[in-house]
Design an enzyme around this catalytic site. Structure first.
Site, short mmCIF file in Angstrom:
data_model
loop_
_atom_site.label_atom_id
_atom_site.label_comp_id
_atom_site.label_asym_id
_atom_site.label_seq_id
_atom_site.Cartn_x
_atom_site.Cartn_y
_atom_site.Cartn_z
CE LYS A 147 -5.36 1.56 -0.79
NZ LYS A 147 -5.74 2.82 -1.37
CE1 TYR A 195 -2.94 3.14 0.55
CE2 TYR A 195 -3.62 2.23 2.65
CZ TYR A 195 -3.73 3.21 1.69
OH TYR A 195 -4.62 4.23 1.86
O1 NGF Z 1 -8.95 8.11 1.40
C1 NGF Z 1 -7.89 7.96 0.88
C2 NGF Z 1 -6.68 8.52 1.51
N1 NGF Z 1 -7.71 7.33 -0.28
C3 NGF Z 1 -8.76 6.64 -0.95
C4 NGF Z 1 -8.35 5.27 -1.40
O2 NGF Z 1 -7.06 5.26 -1.92
C5 NGF Z 1 -8.62 4.24 -0.33
C6 NGF Z 1 -9.30 7.33 -2.17
O3 NGF Z 1 -10.41 6.62 -2.56
C7 NGF Z 1 -7.65 4.28 0.77
O4 NGF Z 1 -6.67 4.95 0.71
C8 NGF Z 1 -7.86 3.45 1.94
O5 NGF Z 1 -8.98 3.29 2.42
O6 NGF Z 1 -6.87 2.97 2.45
C9 NGF Z 1 -9.68 8.78 -1.89
O7 NGF Z 1 -10.49 8.87 -0.75
C10 NGF Z 1 -10.43 9.38 -3.06
O8 NGF Z 1 -9.71 9.21 -4.22
C11 NGF Z 1 -10.72 10.88 -2.80
O9 NGF Z 1 -9.53 11.61 -2.82
O10 NGF Z 1 -6.64 9.84 1.28
#
Ligand code: NGF
Length: 294
Positions: A166, A138
């Protein structure tokens, strides 16, 4: 399950908390059902940033992993994010989720201290060599401050149990280089607002917070790119990004949770010190919901 069967669209699972910060089991089950039944996602990424995971105790993390497996069963794929500043906790969670039957584990790069790449590599080796499972790195440099370059990904991928990454970064040059260098490894796009560009670079899937609500539209973008219908995909990404921009401006997780509540899903509160939506934010979330999700 073969590694390639892990491709697809995964919601980074939102977690429902009660007002006192405790886990709301019923709410979590409802969010999972919503993802399976309504968003039709291929899988869930449990224990990520979206799950407010880094604010939780080991027992709470375990309980959430149990609930997710119990609710989802084998209907969809499950990836457990077990990474932690405490590598021994990460190992404990890797064993726990492997025993539960999670299809893969994932671990955030260790953060806060400025670890050398050798230390980061050892962290991953310690985690994955403790279980009979496979691991997805990650990488989220904007939150961890940890950058991994193309050669370093290659070093990590020398361990055949480390099967992919990821990739939550806006560095499309690096993404293209990693794609070309490691065609057999799985790459998941981590920024929902950049999914069109990542799909054009032929990623194997995506893991996102907004898929909890925008999963159908997100899948359509991927499908349109596969069909070569880039103009249509771009239009959908524009709508998606209008939605994401409004969500980010109003507070990411609290707005997504309020939108779920408006669909009758008890997504609950956030975990302190993360703030839950204020009345004004709830009102704005309602407007966002009506504009993009109804
Ligand atoms: O929320 C974050 C971190 N990233 C998420 C995604 O990469 C999932 C992304 O969907 C994630 O990181 C996790 O749950 O570990 C964003 O929320 C989205 O693109 C909006 O910026 O910032």
């Amino acid at each position: 399950m073969k590694n390639e069967d892990l491709k697809g669209l995964y919601s980074a699972l939102l977690i429902s908390f009660n007002e006192d910060g405790s886990i709301n089991e019923q709410g979590i089950r409802e969010i999972i059902r919503h993802n399976i039944d309504k968003m039709k996602v291929d899988g869930l990424y449990v224990g990520g940033s979206t799950g407010e995971n880094f604010l939780l105790s080991t027992d709470e993390k375990k309980r959430i992993f149990e609930i997710a497996k119990d609710e989802a069963k084998s209907d969809i794929k499950l990836i457990a994010q077990v990474g932690s500043m405490n590598v021994y906790e990460a190992i404990e969670l890797a064993k726990f989720t492997t025993d539960l039957g999670y299809d893969a584990i994932s671990a955030v790069t260790p953060f806060y201290y400025k670890f050398s790449f050798e230390e980061i590599k050892e962290y991953y080796e310690m985690i994955i060599n403790s279980v009979d499972n496979r691991l997805i790195v990650y990488s989220i440099p904007f939150l961890t401050g940890v950058n991994i370059n193309v050669e370093q990904f290659g070093e990590l991928f020398k361990n055949e149990k480390i099967i992919g990454v990821k990739f939550t970064a806006a560095d499309f040059y690096l993404l293209e280089r990693v794609r070309k260098a490691y065609p057999e490894h799985l790459i998941y796009a981590g920024f929902d607002e950049m999914m069109l560009s990542a799909s054009v670079l032929n990623v194997d899937g995506a893991i996102g917070s907004t898929f909890n609500l925008n999963g159908i539209r997100a899948r359509k973008i991927v499908e349109l790119v596969k069909e070569g219908k880039i103009d249509e995909a771009r239009e959908l990404q524009h709508i998606t990004n209008d939605f994401i921009t409004d969500v980010l401006n109003n507070g990411l997780y609290s707005t997504l949770k309020t939108c779920l509540e408006l669909q009758g899903v008890h997504a609950g509160y956030s975990r302190r010190p993360m703030k839950s939506a204020s009345e004004a934010q709830k009102q704005r979330a309602k407007e966002i919901y009506e504009k993009y999700l109804k």
